[in-house]
Write a protein that holds these residues in place. Structure first.
Motif, short mmCIF file in Angstrom:
data_model
loop_
_atom_site.label_atom_id
_atom_site.label_comp_id
_atom_site.label_asym_id
_atom_site.label_seq_id
_atom_site.Cartn_x
_atom_site.Cartn_y
_atom_site.Cartn_z
N ILE A 62 0.95 -1.16 -0.09
CA ILE A 62 -0.10 -0.12 0.12
C ILE A 62 0.97 1.33 -0.06
CG2 ILE A 62 -1.91 1.26 0.99
CD1 ILE A 62 -2.64 -1.64 2.55
N LEU A 63 0.93 1.85 -1.25
CA LEU A 63 1.70 3.19 -1.29
C LEU A 63 0.75 4.29 -1.43
CD1 LEU A 63 4.63 1.74 -3.48
CD2 LEU A 63 4.66 2.18 -1.00
N ASP A 64 -0.38 4.38 -0.87
CA ASP A 64 -1.30 5.55 -1.11
C ASP A 64 -0.68 6.64 -0.42
OD1 ASP A 64 -3.15 3.49 -1.94
OD2 ASP A 64 -4.52 3.54 -0.29
N GLY A 65 -0.80 7.81 -1.42
CA GLY A 65 -0.29 9.03 -0.88
C GLY A 65 1.20 9.27 -0.99
N CYS A 66 1.75 8.21 -1.36
CA CYS A 66 3.19 8.47 -1.66
C CYS A 66 3.67 9.21 -2.76
CB CYS A 66 3.99 6.97 -1.73
SG CYS A 66 3.87 6.39 -0.21
N ASP A 67 4.34 10.10 -3.06
CA ASP A 67 4.54 10.89 -4.17
C ASP A 67 5.45 10.22 -5.42
OD1 ASP A 67 4.68 12.91 -5.94
OD2 ASP A 67 5.69 14.64 -4.65
N HIS A 68 4.77 9.88 -6.22
CA HIS A 68 5.69 9.07 -7.56
C HIS A 68 6.03 10.20 -8.63
CE1 HIS A 68 4.23 5.55 -5.88
NE2 HIS A 68 5.25 5.01 -6.46
N ARG A 69 5.48 11.47 -8.41
CA ARG A 69 5.63 12.53 -9.34
C ARG A 69 5.75 12.22 -10.79
NH1 ARG A 69 8.39 17.29 -6.11
NH2 ARG A 69 8.48 16.20 -4.26
N GLY A 70 4.52 11.23 -11.09
CA GLY A 70 4.51 10.88 -12.50
C GLY A 70 5.24 9.66 -12.81
N THR A 71 5.90 9.05 -12.19
CA THR A 71 6.55 8.11 -12.93
C THR A 71 6.64 6.92 -11.69
OG1 THR A 71 9.02 7.37 -13.51
CG2 THR A 71 9.03 8.63 -11.67
N LEU A 90 -2.00 2.19 -5.15
CA LEU A 90 -1.25 3.65 -5.39
C LEU A 90 -2.23 4.80 -5.41
CD1 LEU A 90 0.88 2.02 -8.41
CD2 LEU A 90 1.58 2.53 -6.07
N GLY A 91 -3.24 4.85 -4.59
CA GLY A 91 -4.05 5.93 -4.51
C GLY A 91 -3.42 7.22 -4.15
N SER A 92 -4.00 8.13 -4.75
CA SER A 92 -3.41 9.51 -4.33
C SER A 92 -1.92 9.81 -4.44
CB SER A 92 -4.15 10.18 -3.28
OG SER A 92 -5.66 9.93 -3.29
N SER A 93 -1.54 9.10 -5.43
CA SER A 93 0.28 9.24 -5.32
C SER A 93 0.65 9.91 -6.61
CB SER A 93 0.53 7.70 -5.30
OG SER A 93 0.40 6.80 -6.35
N ARG A 94 -0.15 10.76 -7.15
CA ARG A 94 0.52 11.68 -8.09
C ARG A 94 1.00 10.95 -9.40
NH1 ARG A 94 3.90 16.46 -5.62
NH2 ARG A 94 3.89 17.04 -7.82
N LEU A 118 -5.84 2.63 -8.24
CA LEU A 118 -5.11 3.66 -8.48
C LEU A 118 -6.00 5.03 -8.15
CD1 LEU A 118 -4.19 2.37 -12.02
CD2 LEU A 118 -2.93 2.67 -9.92
N ARG A 119 -7.25 4.89 -7.17
CA ARG A 119 -8.08 5.89 -6.96
C ARG A 119 -7.42 7.21 -6.48
NH1 ARG A 119 -7.78 6.58 -1.54
NH2 ARG A 119 -7.10 4.65 -0.26
N GLY A 120 -7.94 8.30 -6.97
CA GLY A 120 -7.54 9.69 -6.54
C GLY A 120 -6.18 10.06 -7.18
N ASN A 121 -5.82 9.64 -8.49
CA ASN A 121 -4.98 10.10 -9.15
C ASN A 121 -5.65 10.82 -10.45
OD1 ASN A 121 -2.14 9.07 -8.55
ND2 ASN A 121 -3.56 7.22 -8.20
N ASP A 122 -4.80 11.75 -10.80
CA ASP A 122 -5.04 12.56 -12.01
C ASP A 122 -4.44 12.14 -13.13
OD1 ASP A 122 -6.08 14.38 -13.55
OD2 ASP A 122 -4.97 16.14 -12.97
#
Length: 127
Positions: A62-71, A90-94, A118-122
């Motif tokens: 579970i890596l929800d909220g961890c910043d992947h910055r698009g990669t 990977l929810g909300s992890s950019r 992948l919830r919460g990702n744009d």
């Protein structure tokens, strides 16, 4: 053959760290790891994801909220090698559009993953 080479490379990294610390670091026996919303850096998260190359026990990450910055390159590289992971969040992890496309390309190469959140990702115009 590629999987064996990757496993050897990751084990060598762990051995270097262990040697630097002057002790042996055993591979974790965890089955579930949650790093959700802990403010983990891109580098820290990628280290966890790289460990998936050799981990044969972890079945839920579970890596929800961890910043992947698009990669998600480290995760994408680990998915084809890992045969234990069944649940990945990977929810909300950019992830962004690029991260989503990278992940989509790796999914067909993994036979163990059963759920992916992948919830919460744009994903912009590509999602």
């Amino acid at each position: 053959a590629q999987r064996d080479e990757t496993i050897a490379m990751v084990k060598a990294k762990f051995e270097k760290v262990a040697a630097a610390m002057d002790r042996s670091i055993p591979l974790p026996k965890l089955k579930v790891l949650s790093l959700a919303n802990n403010g983990g850096s891109v580098l820290g998260v990628s280290c966890v994801e790289e460990a998936l190359h050799i981990n044969d026990r972890l079945n839920k990450l579970i890596l929800d909220g961890c910043d992947h910055r698009g990669t998600v390159r480290s995760l994408v590289g680990a998915l084809p090698m890992n045969r234990a992971l069944k649940h990945l969040s990977l929810g909300s992890s950019r992830l962004g559009s690029v991260g989503c496309v990278e992940l989509a390309k790796a999914l067909p190469l993994n036979n163990s993953l059963e759920t992916l959140s992948l919830r919460g990702n744009d994903f912009g115009g590509h999602g």
